[in-house]
Design an enzyme around this catalytic site. Structure first.
Site, PDB file in Angstrom:
ATOM      1  N   HIS A  93       7.492  14.338 -45.650  1.00 11.13           N
ATOM      2  CA  HIS A  93       6.889  14.264 -47.269  1.00 11.13           C
ATOM      3  C   HIS A  93       8.898  13.690 -48.562  1.00 11.13           C
ATOM      4  O   HIS A  93       9.268  14.383 -48.057  1.00 11.13           O
ATOM      5  CB  HIS A  93       6.623  15.639 -48.488  1.00 11.13           C
ATOM      6  CG  HIS A  93       6.323  14.248 -49.446  1.00 11.13           C
ATOM      7  ND1 HIS A  93       4.933  13.882 -49.538  1.00 11.13           N
ATOM      8  CD2 HIS A  93       6.977  15.003 -50.753  1.00 11.13           C
ATOM      9  CE1 HIS A  93       4.826  13.453 -51.600  1.00 11.13           C
ATOM     10  NE2 HIS A  93       6.161  14.531 -51.795  1.00 11.13           N
ATOM     11  N   ASP A 121      10.075  11.582 -51.018  1.00 11.23           N
ATOM     12  CA  ASP A 121       9.716  11.288 -52.494  1.00 11.23           C
ATOM     13  C   ASP A 121      11.112   9.906 -52.728  1.00 11.23           C
ATOM     14  O   ASP A 121      11.961  10.275 -52.707  1.00 11.23           O
ATOM     15  CB  ASP A 121      10.332  12.680 -53.637  1.00 11.23           C
ATOM     16  CG  ASP A 121       9.323  13.460 -54.044  1.00 11.23           C
ATOM     17  OD1 ASP A 121       8.141  13.446 -53.985  1.00 11.23           O
ATOM     18  OD2 ASP A 121       9.726  14.729 -53.579  1.00 11.23           O
ATOM     19  N   ASP A 138       1.410  15.553 -52.633  1.00 13.99           N
ATOM     20  CA  ASP A 138       1.885  16.072 -53.472  1.00 13.99           C
ATOM     21  C   ASP A 138       1.719  15.332 -55.228  1.00 13.99           C
ATOM     22  O   ASP A 138       2.237  16.640 -55.729  1.00 13.99           O
ATOM     23  CB  ASP A 138       3.542  16.080 -53.312  1.00 13.99           C
ATOM     24  CG  ASP A 138       4.296  16.348 -53.750  1.00 13.99           C
ATOM     25  OD1 ASP A 138       3.983  17.887 -54.214  1.00 13.99           O
ATOM     26  OD2 ASP A 138       5.663  16.878 -54.307  1.00 13.99           O
ATOM     27  N   HIS A 171       5.190   9.453 -58.161  1.00 14.94           N
ATOM     28  CA  HIS A 171       4.792  10.506 -58.279  1.00 14.94           C
ATOM     29  C   HIS A 171       5.563  12.059 -59.259  1.00 14.94           C
ATOM     30  O   HIS A 171       5.775  12.838 -59.499  1.00 14.94           O
ATOM     31  CB  HIS A 171       3.666  11.564 -57.356  1.00 14.94           C
ATOM     32  CG  HIS A 171       4.535  12.183 -56.283  1.00 14.94           C
ATOM     33  ND1 HIS A 171       4.583  11.433 -55.182  1.00 14.94           N
ATOM     34  CD2 HIS A 171       5.088  13.523 -55.843  1.00 14.94           C
ATOM     35  CE1 HIS A 171       5.350  12.323 -54.375  1.00 14.94           C
ATOM     36  NE2 HIS A 171       5.259  13.055 -55.201  1.00 14.94           N
TER      37      HIS A 171
HETATM   38 ZN   LIG Z   1       6.509  14.435 -53.775  1.00 13.33          ZN
END
Ligand SMILES: [Zn+2]
Length: 1027
Positions: A48, A50, A172, A422
């Site tokens: 994951h 970001d 997420d 996000h």
């Molecule tokens: Zn995230």
């Protein structure tokens, strides 16, 4: 030395294991085999990543600033690829194309060949495929579609059909929007998986085996087309406890040589079998998915895969030694989805959304709906800029090779793509990362300004006369603009990105006291001068700007076109005094009024009563700006939760109000009446009523939020209407469908409410409203950016506009939500709301149309000239539209750009992409909610259409080629016959080539358009934009 050996063995392996790019076996046929008589555990290796959070997107890519967080995405891809090459059973999914594109640019051709082979074999699968995993609460649908289309186009150009994502992966984001599901369905996705939902909802779903469902994305409008199979992940997006095999994990690896100490295979396998059985209890089929990865994991993929190999080997061995019925396999979310579809179960449905999200009692993630309100506003405004830039590029038919416009636009596309992440628009990033996002947007706008300048150079001159070029004023939001302040004479070209003509009010910061304005036909335009009040003059970011007045006038702009206004300072007259009365409030009640509505103010100068003059209906409209104190706490338990970047938790249920009445100044004039209200030196509001406009404009200026009392504050604009709203209010989903909200109520589970304010907050992207069914009236507020909103009491609406907090909320960001601005004293933010009061039956007509005008505001550009109107208009068009006729009143041209194409075959001419949208919901308006047909033939002024092909919403597949899985549901919407081992598909009608496009309520249709005579340009490689 080690590295050399590794590279050599890796290259040797390439020679035998890799499928060639031509051998395409991707899709559901490429999935690893399952065992139908066992519980199949789909192990999904994933990372994951970001797109900015604690570090900037580029710092994350390279692995810089590892003192903040050990994370370097380049190493993930570097190390995963050889693992996949060495073992065809292995799988990996990759999600965030902003990162993948950075990595891809650095690869040599042979590596690109290897990766294409892995994609074609289904070993490396792109899931989601957006530029980022976007936030769902504070994003606008226009930007969501764009950021996915950007990622999809990268994948299509580089990987063709096998690169097309089929699954949404929102593991997420902090709550989930129904509109997002609807858009995913329209992208052609077969499923969506996410991690976060309210803890009470999750318990309910676990206990009722409803973790997986069919989500109706737009049940009242789009029906099946917006249905999406949706699964809640069991363990957020983490592996089960004890099975994180990341390089830096403290979980034990498999120690499987009995001759060595600490042999642990039996215990590991026992633990895993228990975890699998525990999970399987809560899911309907004999398949479960385990997310084997986490944030920025797989930087050293060998740690993970070596242990996953052993996990699979030793656990599956129990099938023969112990009659175990658990079967492990490497898998992907799409392979898992395919197996669920094969199981042919009947699934529950969901037709509301997953807001608000609390992860434990008192911990509601409803603060981020408003966090970093200035960045949220900048992203919204920049979206309009990007749309206008693409439109002008297309209308002017700029040549990508000559003007380099595609590459310039790409800079802003990517900046906007990153900004939807996000932890970007959500406001949940560190301050230095927020600055980086803003800088990217500013750079992108600067590049797009060059494109718009080039486009105007084509569209403005009538003949061969050179065009002088335009300047843009990026600080009009704080009443600052160099060119309008420093020139006695200038020209304003104002562009309208909507496909309907509009009126629009312009406010230009100027230093003179009198100006004359002439319009596109040379006519004199009525103006009004308004002083720039001290409150605005003292905004620290205005340092160096001198405007003392604003010149206000109304402009008329044609559809997808521009109008030109010449503005000239007049010597010696004092228009300000002539046109405007500025008065300190005397204590006498008064009213402002136009032909649509009147607003009475009481003897304290506060709002008192709002009347719709068409029906004569009134409401008490008591408006103020108040604030909650943010809770302080150490966050060790829910009851000690503090308010922070994510979390909203006021330390009481009633906001703080002001002890003294406000200071009020009124401004009256022929075009606009204003009431300036100072609640405190850091909280002010201007209530504006423009001539003939059916709304009130409320401009709020908040900050620097005082913290001298050592308490954080969350500021809300609040209106008490006295309407009988029966605990009900309405908010939009990402700017589209309206969703009904009921206070202290959730549609699919029984709520135990622990926060009576924060637990009733919802995302407001564009509008919130109250209805009083007894009077048939509706009170609507439109916003200029995403905010949190609620109705805490019947008849009351509130919108949170700014927050400044002194505690971190312990969710990782590690900083309090404390923006200090350029002078470090506390950020001042200014924004607008628009208030409408009218009959429920007429309300949609106002808020749908005005909603468009609010999110796609006209773009103003300026140029210096000494010419008079006659000379200027001889050489230059003063009014121009790109459309031969306006679109029907309920149709919006969501996209117009030079873009892509559905096949991999390069074409001589760049195709155009057009999205048309019906922007009314079913039944909202007796006329405007009806289906409507648009004819694209002879619509555009600068080009003619030769052929069109309809694509999916994400523009990466001909809609005729789309096949989606079908699902049986308990509500019977989609019951179909079982057909074992063959997944069922919905077939789409192929467009018959007609240019008559019919749109149903809330439908968006996407077309690739080929022009009759391609743009004037050399033959170029149209794929260079992504290289
Ligand atoms: Zn995230």
């Amino acid at each position: 030395m080690y590295r050399t050996t590794f590279v050599v063995s890796f290259l040797l392996c390439l020679c035998r294991a890799i499928p060639t790019p031509e051998e395409k076996q991707c899709g559901y046929v490429s999935c690893n085999a399952v065992k139908d008589d066992m519980i199949n555990v789909h192990l999904v290796p994933h990372t994951h990543d970001d797109v900015g959070w604690l570090k900037t997107v580029d710092q994350y890519y390279y692995g810089a600033r590892n003192d903040i967080q050990n994370a370097g995405v380049q190493y993930v891809l570097d190390s995963v690829i050889p693992e996949l090459v060495n073992d065809p059973s292995k799988r990996f999914i990759y999600v965030e194309i902003a990162f993948f594109a950075r990595w891809w640019r650095e690869q040599e051709d042979n590596m690109k060949t290897v990766v294409k082979g892995l994609v074609n074999s289904g070993q490396l699968e792109f899931i989601l495929g957006g530029w980022c995993m976007n936030d769902e609460a504070s994003t606008h649908y226009n930007a969501i579609i764009d950021q996915h289309a950007l990622g999809f186009e990268f994948l299509r150009q580089n990987f063709g059909g096998c690169g097309r994502p089929r699954i949404g992966w929102q593991v997420d984001p902090f709550g989930h929007s129904r509109e997002q599901a609807s858009l995913f369905a329209q992208f052609g996705f077969d499923g969506l998986f996410f991690g976060r939902l309210d803890y009470q909802d999750k318990n309910h779903r676990l206990n009722t085996t409803t973790m997986e469902m069919l989500w109706h994305g737009s049940p009242d409008n789009l029906g099946e087309k917006s249905d999406l199979f949706t699964g809640v992940l069991y363990n957020l997006y983490q592996p089960p406890g004890g099975f994180d095999f990341n390089q830096y994990s403290s979980d034990e690896p498999f120690m499987d040589d009995p001759r060595l100490h600490d042999y642990n295979v039996d215990k590991k396998v026992d633990d895993f079998l228990k975890a699998a059985k525990d999970q399987a209890k809560y899911y309907k089929t004999n398949h479960i998915m385990m997310t084997m990865g986490s944030d920025f994991e797989y930087q050293n993929a060998h740690h993970w895969y070596k242990n996953l190999d052993k996990l699979i080997h030793y656990t599956n061995k129990r099938q023969t030694t112990d009659n175990s019925k658990i079967n492990l396999l490497y898998s992907t979310p799409s392979c898992y989805t395919y197996q669920l579809n094969r199981a042919n179960k009947t699934w529950p449905t969901k037709s509301d959304d997953f807001y608000p999200y609390a992860y434990r009692e008192h911990s509601f993630m409803t603060g981020y709906f408003t966090s970093r309100a200035a960045l949220k506003g900048y992203i919204r405004e920049t979206n309009a800029f990007l749309q206008a830039c693409r439109q002008l590029d297309a209308l002017a038919r700029l040549a990508p090779d000559f003007h380099n416009s595609s590459l310039k636009i790409q800079v802003l596309r990517e900046a906007m793509g990153v900004a939807q992440h996000h932890d970007a628009v959500s406001g949940t990033e560190k301050q230095q990362v927020a600055y980086d996002y803003a800088m990217r947007l500013a750079n992108g706008r600067s590049e797009c300004q060059k494109v718009m300048n080039d486009a105007m150079g084509q569209l403005v001159p009538k003949g061969s006369e050179g065009f002088m070029g335009v300047f843009f004023c990026d600080l009009l939001n704080i009443s600052a603009c160099s060119i309008t302040e420093q020139n006695k004479q200038f020209v304003m070209i104002v562009y309208n990105p909507l496909s309907h003509s509009i009126d629009h009010w312009v406010r230009l910061p100027v230093i003179g006291s009198a100006y004359s304005v002439s319009g596109p036909s040379g006519e004199a335009i009525e103006t009004q001068m308004i002083p720039v009040f001290k409150r605005t003059q003292n905004i620290p970011e205005r340092k160096g700007y001198m405007a003392k007045n604003e010149l206000v006038f109304r402009v008329e702009i044609p559809a997808l076109g521009y109008s030109t206004y010449m503005i000239k300072m007049s010597e010696g007259t004092h228009m300000l005094r002539k046109t405007t009365n500025v008065r300190r409030f005397s204590g006498e009640p008064f009213a402002i009024k136009n032909k649509h509505m009147s607003l009475k103010f009481d003897s304290n100068g506060n709002w008192d009563k709002l009347t719709d003059l068409h029906t004569g209906q009134s409401v008490d409209a008591r408006s103020d700006i108040v604030y909650y104190h943010g809770m302080a706490g150490n966050c060790s338990q829910g009851k000690f939760q503090s308010s922070g970047a994510y979390i909203f938790r006021p330390n009481g249920t009633t906001p703080q109000t002001w002890t003294d009445p406000p200071t009020v100044v009124t401004v009256d004039g022929p075009l606009v009446n204003e009431v300036h209200t100072e609640f405190s030196p850091w909280v002010t509001q201007v209530t504006r009523q423009y001539k003939d406009e059916p709304y009130l404009e409320v401009e709020w200026t908040v900050g620097p939020i005082t913290i001298v009392d050592k308490m954080g504050k969350e500021v809300v604009v609040r209106v008490n209407t006295g309407m009988k709203s029966d605990a009900t209010f309405y908010t939009d989903a990402n700017g589209r469908d309206i969703i009904k909200r009921v206070r202290n109520f959730r549609k699919t589970w029984n709520l135990n409410q622990t926060e009576s304010v924060a637990g009733n907050y919802y995302p407001v992207n564009s509008r919130i409203f109250l209805r009083d069914e007894s009077s048939g009236m509706q009170f609507t507020v439109l916003t200029d950016r995403s905010q949190g909103g609620a109705s805490i009491q019947d008849g009351q609406l509130e919108l949170m506009v700014h927050r400044r907090l002194l505690y971190d909320d312990s969710l990782g960001v590690g900083e309090p939500m404390n923006e200090t601005g350029s002078d470090k004293q506390g950020l001042i933010i200014r924004g607008k709301m628009y208030v409408h009061f009218g009959q429920i039956s007429d309300a949609a007509k106002f808020h749908r149309e005005f909603g468009l005008r609010t999110y796609l505001t006209p773009i103003t550009a300026f140029t210096k000239t000494d010419m008079n109107y006659q000379d200027y208009s001889m050489f230059y068009n003063t009014m121009w539209s790109g459309l031969k006729q306006e679109l029907p009143a309920n149709i919006h041209m969501l996209t117009l750009e030079q873009w892509g194409g559905p096949t991999l075959t390069p074409s001589q001419t760049q195709p155009y992409l057009i999205r048309l949208e019906h922007f009314y919901e079913n039944g909202e308006d007796p006329q405007l909610s009806l289906p409507v047909t648009v004819n694209l033939q002879d619509l555009f002024v600068t080009f003619n259409i030769a052929s069109i092909e309809e694509l999916t919403l994400g523009a990466n597949l001909a809609i005729a080629d789309l096949q989606r899985l079908s699902w049986n549901t308990v509500d019977g919407d989609l019951v179909t016959d079982k057909n074992n081992n063959v997944y069922k598909v919905e077939n789409r009608q192929k467009l018959k080539g007609s240019l008559d496009i019919t749109l149903n309520p809330m439908e968006i249709r996407t077309f690739q358009v080929n022009l009759k005579d391609g743009p004037p340009r050399q033959n170029v490689d149209k794929f260079t934009v992504f290289s």
